[in-house]
Scaffold this motif. Structure first.
Motif, PDB file in Angstrom:
ATOM      1  N   ARG A 202      42.039  40.355  47.214  1.00  0.00           N
ATOM      2  CA  ARG A 202      42.264  41.660  48.307  1.00  0.00           C
ATOM      3  C   ARG A 202      41.269  42.487  48.353  1.00  0.00           C
ATOM      4  N   ALA A 203      40.356  41.971  47.131  1.00  0.00           N
ATOM      5  CA  ALA A 203      39.158  42.722  46.652  1.00  0.00           C
ATOM      6  C   ALA A 203      38.625  42.080  47.111  1.00  0.00           C
ATOM      7  N   CYS A 204      38.357  40.827  46.873  1.00  0.00           N
ATOM      8  CA  CYS A 204      37.243  40.270  47.728  1.00  0.00           C
ATOM      9  C   CYS A 204      37.032  40.363  48.868  1.00  0.00           C
ATOM     10  N   GLN A 205      38.290  40.093  49.786  1.00  0.00           N
ATOM     11  CA  GLN A 205      38.491  40.015  51.049  1.00  0.00           C
ATOM     12  C   GLN A 205      37.920  41.341  52.296  1.00  0.00           C
ATOM     13  N   ALA A 206      38.337  42.447  51.176  1.00  0.00           N
ATOM     14  CA  ALA A 206      38.182  43.441  52.104  1.00  0.00           C
ATOM     15  C   ALA A 206      36.446  44.035  51.636  1.00  0.00           C
ATOM     16  N   PHE A 207      35.451  43.298  50.516  1.00  0.00           N
ATOM     17  CA  PHE A 207      34.466  43.315  50.041  1.00  0.00           C
ATOM     18  C   PHE A 207      33.922  42.704  51.816  1.00  0.00           C
ATOM     19  N   MET A 208      33.986  41.826  52.009  1.00  0.00           N
ATOM     20  CA  MET A 208      33.702  40.416  52.688  1.00  0.00           C
ATOM     21  C   MET A 208      33.661  40.999  54.564  1.00  0.00           C
ATOM     22  N   ASN A 209      34.883  42.155  54.156  1.00  0.00           N
ATOM     23  CA  ASN A 209      35.529  42.980  56.150  1.00  0.00           C
ATOM     24  C   ASN A 209      34.703  43.695  56.261  1.00  0.00           C
ATOM     25  N   GLN A 210      32.917  44.191  55.721  1.00  0.00           N
ATOM     26  CA  GLN A 210      32.232  45.216  55.398  1.00  0.00           C
ATOM     27  C   GLN A 210      31.604  44.759  56.426  1.00  0.00           C
ATOM     28  N   GLU A 225      46.424  28.300  47.699  1.00  0.00           N
ATOM     29  CA  GLU A 225      45.154  29.208  47.751  1.00  0.00           C
ATOM     30  C   GLU A 225      44.776  29.787  49.037  1.00  0.00           C
ATOM     31  N   LEU A 226      45.040  28.257  49.861  1.00  0.00           N
ATOM     32  CA  LEU A 226      44.700  28.797  51.365  1.00  0.00           C
ATOM     33  C   LEU A 226      46.189  29.829  51.949  1.00  0.00           C
ATOM     34  N   GLN A 227      47.257  30.177  51.356  1.00  0.00           N
ATOM     35  CA  GLN A 227      47.777  30.685  51.570  1.00  0.00           C
ATOM     36  C   GLN A 227      47.732  32.137  51.763  1.00  0.00           C
ATOM     37  N   GLN A 228      47.066  32.129  50.324  1.00  0.00           N
ATOM     38  CA  GLN A 228      46.624  33.458  50.014  1.00  0.00           C
ATOM     39  C   GLN A 228      45.517  34.772  50.794  1.00  0.00           C
ATOM     40  N   TRP A 229      44.770  32.919  51.465  1.00  0.00           N
ATOM     41  CA  TRP A 229      43.332  33.992  52.150  1.00  0.00           C
ATOM     42  C   TRP A 229      44.040  33.730  53.816  1.00  0.00           C
ATOM     43  N   LEU A 230      45.218  33.245  54.142  1.00  0.00           N
ATOM     44  CA  LEU A 230      45.820  33.811  55.270  1.00  0.00           C
ATOM     45  C   LEU A 230      46.524  34.902  55.494  1.00  0.00           C
ATOM     46  N   ASP A 231      47.200  35.126  54.157  1.00  0.00           N
ATOM     47  CA  ASP A 231      47.900  36.520  53.808  1.00  0.00           C
ATOM     48  C   ASP A 231      46.691  37.438  54.119  1.00  0.00           C
ATOM     49  N   VAL A 232      45.547  37.554  53.568  1.00  0.00           N
ATOM     50  CA  VAL A 232      45.036  38.845  53.085  1.00  0.00           C
ATOM     51  C   VAL A 232      44.378  38.874  54.326  1.00  0.00           C
ATOM     52  N   ALA A 233      43.664  37.436  55.386  1.00  0.00           N
ATOM     53  CA  ALA A 233      43.375  38.045  56.615  1.00  0.00           C
ATOM     54  C   ALA A 233      44.393  38.364  57.428  1.00  0.00           C
ATOM     55  N   GLN A 234      45.536  38.328  57.566  1.00  0.00           N
ATOM     56  CA  GLN A 234      46.644  38.872  58.550  1.00  0.00           C
ATOM     57  C   GLN A 234      46.750  40.190  58.346  1.00  0.00           C
ATOM     58  N   ASP A 236      43.898  42.161  57.124  1.00  0.00           N
ATOM     59  CA  ASP A 236      43.159  42.915  57.730  1.00  0.00           C
ATOM     60  C   ASP A 236      42.487  43.688  56.559  1.00  0.00           C
ATOM     61  N   VAL A 237      42.864  43.093  55.207  1.00  0.00           N
ATOM     62  CA  VAL A 237      42.675  44.369  53.693  1.00  0.00           C
ATOM     63  C   VAL A 237      40.955  45.353  54.029  1.00  0.00           C
ATOM     64  N   GLN A 238      41.254  46.061  54.139  1.00  0.00           N
ATOM     65  CA  GLN A 238      39.584  47.244  54.474  1.00  0.00           C
ATOM     66  C   GLN A 238      39.284  47.605  52.405  1.00  0.00           C
ATOM     67  N   MET A 239      38.304  48.526  52.781  1.00  0.00           N
ATOM     68  CA  MET A 239      37.733  48.589  51.585  1.00  0.00           C
ATOM     69  C   MET A 239      38.779  50.456  51.467  1.00  0.00           C
ATOM     70  N   ASP A 240      39.313  50.528  50.290  1.00  0.00           N
ATOM     71  CA  ASP A 240      39.262  51.408  50.225  1.00  0.00           C
ATOM     72  C   ASP A 240      39.384  52.028  48.883  1.00  0.00           C
ATOM     73  N   GLU A 241      39.384  53.299  48.429  1.00  0.00           N
ATOM     74  CA  GLU A 241      39.346  54.157  46.817  1.00  0.00           C
ATOM     75  C   GLU A 241      39.388  52.912  46.165  1.00  0.00           C
ATOM     76  N   ASP A 242      40.666  53.095  45.694  1.00  0.00           N
ATOM     77  CA  ASP A 242      41.534  51.745  44.604  1.00  0.00           C
ATOM     78  C   ASP A 242      40.213  50.572  44.881  1.00  0.00           C
ATOM     79  N   LEU A 243      40.596  50.070  45.469  1.00  0.00           N
ATOM     80  CA  LEU A 243      39.697  48.758  45.000  1.00  0.00           C
ATOM     81  C   LEU A 243      38.440  48.491  45.444  1.00  0.00           C
TER      82      LEU A 243
END
Length: 345
Positions: A202-210, A225-234, A236-243
């Motif tokens: 989730r942190a990796c995805q949020a970073f890229m989404n910036q 592994e494939l499924q985890q990336w598809l899941d976080v894409a769906q 649409d994880v965004q950066m928040d203070e915790d991440l």
């Protein structure tokens, strides 16, 4: 399931998905498992697949899995040849392996200088001829050396840049994304997990989404592994203070320990193959590990015991790594891996 986010690769006009798939790891899978994995990626919405001539049978597996949907996907591949003849031979072989008559994006692999069209027998001349023949449609480069990457971007000769890019990257590396955006070049982020150092998806995805112009190609070798990336894409994880707080902590703890394999530190005064030895944990876990279980590689790694702490390597490292300490850690990790895996070869 909604469609995956789309990102245009700069002036190429090629449309990549978020996520996209880096196909180096499929060389570790059986042919049957690879075909199934690649087809699952397509069925999950992934439309961009990145490979290379050097990734053993990765191109062949892509051809077997995705030839029937070729018109619906974007494929990039690479050649490390530095001659016109070699580039043309590699591209012709890539076309054959992937069962296609064109490659969307051809990339010069791990460049350590700026390839130019001035040499009629050089690699760039080969790419231009391949483009004239209709074999390739766009030309890019990959590199692990920040200065070379900047020079390639500024040269105006390339349409895409592929570079190591993660939330523990140095600020200068991260600035490449904006540099490419200003040049209307596509930016492809490799090693988004920093060679396996990063595990918080989730942190990796949020970073890229910036970044609205960054296409991460996650190295995927297992369905989970494939499924985890598809899941976080769906999601649409965004950066928040915790991440953000988590990433700050990770950057402090890990930012100095990731070897990019650029080779600036070489040669070693006592013959240690620093550019590979200092990232051995990544090579063992993200490449075919059997390669490094030979007597020859074992002997190469034991050269680390001969380190005299001259620290010449540290003065030449563009990332400021403490190479002697890193090498000793890698030797300990390698010896344990060798002890438990050598008999499995």
């Amino acid at each position: 399931m909604s469609e995956l986010k789309k990102i245009v690769l700069g002036k190429t006009g090629l449309v990549a998905t978020m996520p996209s798939m880096g196909c180096l790891p499929v060389q570790r899978c059986s042919e049957e498992d690879s075909i199934q994995l690649l087809q699952q990626a397509y069925e999950g919405g992934i439309r961009y697949f990145d490979t290379a001539n050097a990734y053993t049978d990765s191109e062949k597996k892509i051809g077997l899995a995705l030839a029937d949907v070729r018109k619906d996907i974007v494929i990039s591949t690479k050649s490390a040849s530095r001659t016109k003849e070699g580039v043309l031979a590699h591209i012709e072989n890539s076309l054959k392996m992937m069962k296609t008559d064109y490659i969307d994006l051809f990339q010069f692999h791990q460049v350590n200088y700026v390839p130019t069209p001035e040499d009629p027998d050089g690699a760039y001349a080969g790419a231009l001829e391949a483009k004239e023949r209709g074999w390739i449609r766009h030309i890019g480069f990959t590199s692990h050396q920040i200065g070379i990457a900047e020079d390639c971007i500024d040269s105006g000769l390339f349409e895409t840049c592929q570079f190591p890019f993660s939330y523990i990257s140095a600020d200068r590396d991260i600035a490449l994304a904006e540099r490419c955006k200003k040049a209307n070049m596509g930016f492809i982020a490799m090693k988004g997990l920093a060679g396996g150092l990063l595990t918080n998806v989730r942190a990796c995805q949020a970073f890229m989404n910036q970044f609205d112009n960054v296409v991460p190609i996650w190295g995927i070798q297992r369905p989970e592994e494939l499924q985890q990336w598809l899941d976080v894409a769906q999601e649409d994880v965004q950066m928040d203070e915790d991440l953000a707080a988590f990433i700050r902590k990770e950057r402090q703890e890990l930012g100095g320990s990731f070897c990019r394999g650029c080779g600036y530190c070489m040669p070693c005064t006592v013959g240690i193959p620093i550019n590979n030895a200092a990232r051995m944990d990544m090579l063992l876990r993200r490449s075919p590990w059997q390669t490094y279980m030979t007597d020859a590689w074992y002997n190469e790694m034991q050269k680390i015991n001969n380190c005299v702490d001259c620290r010449i390597c540290t003065t030449k490292c563009p990332y400021g790594l403490d190479q002697p300490s890193l090498l000793r850690y890698m030797l300990k990790d390698y010896n344990e891996f060798y002890r438990t895996h050598k008999d499995l070869v």
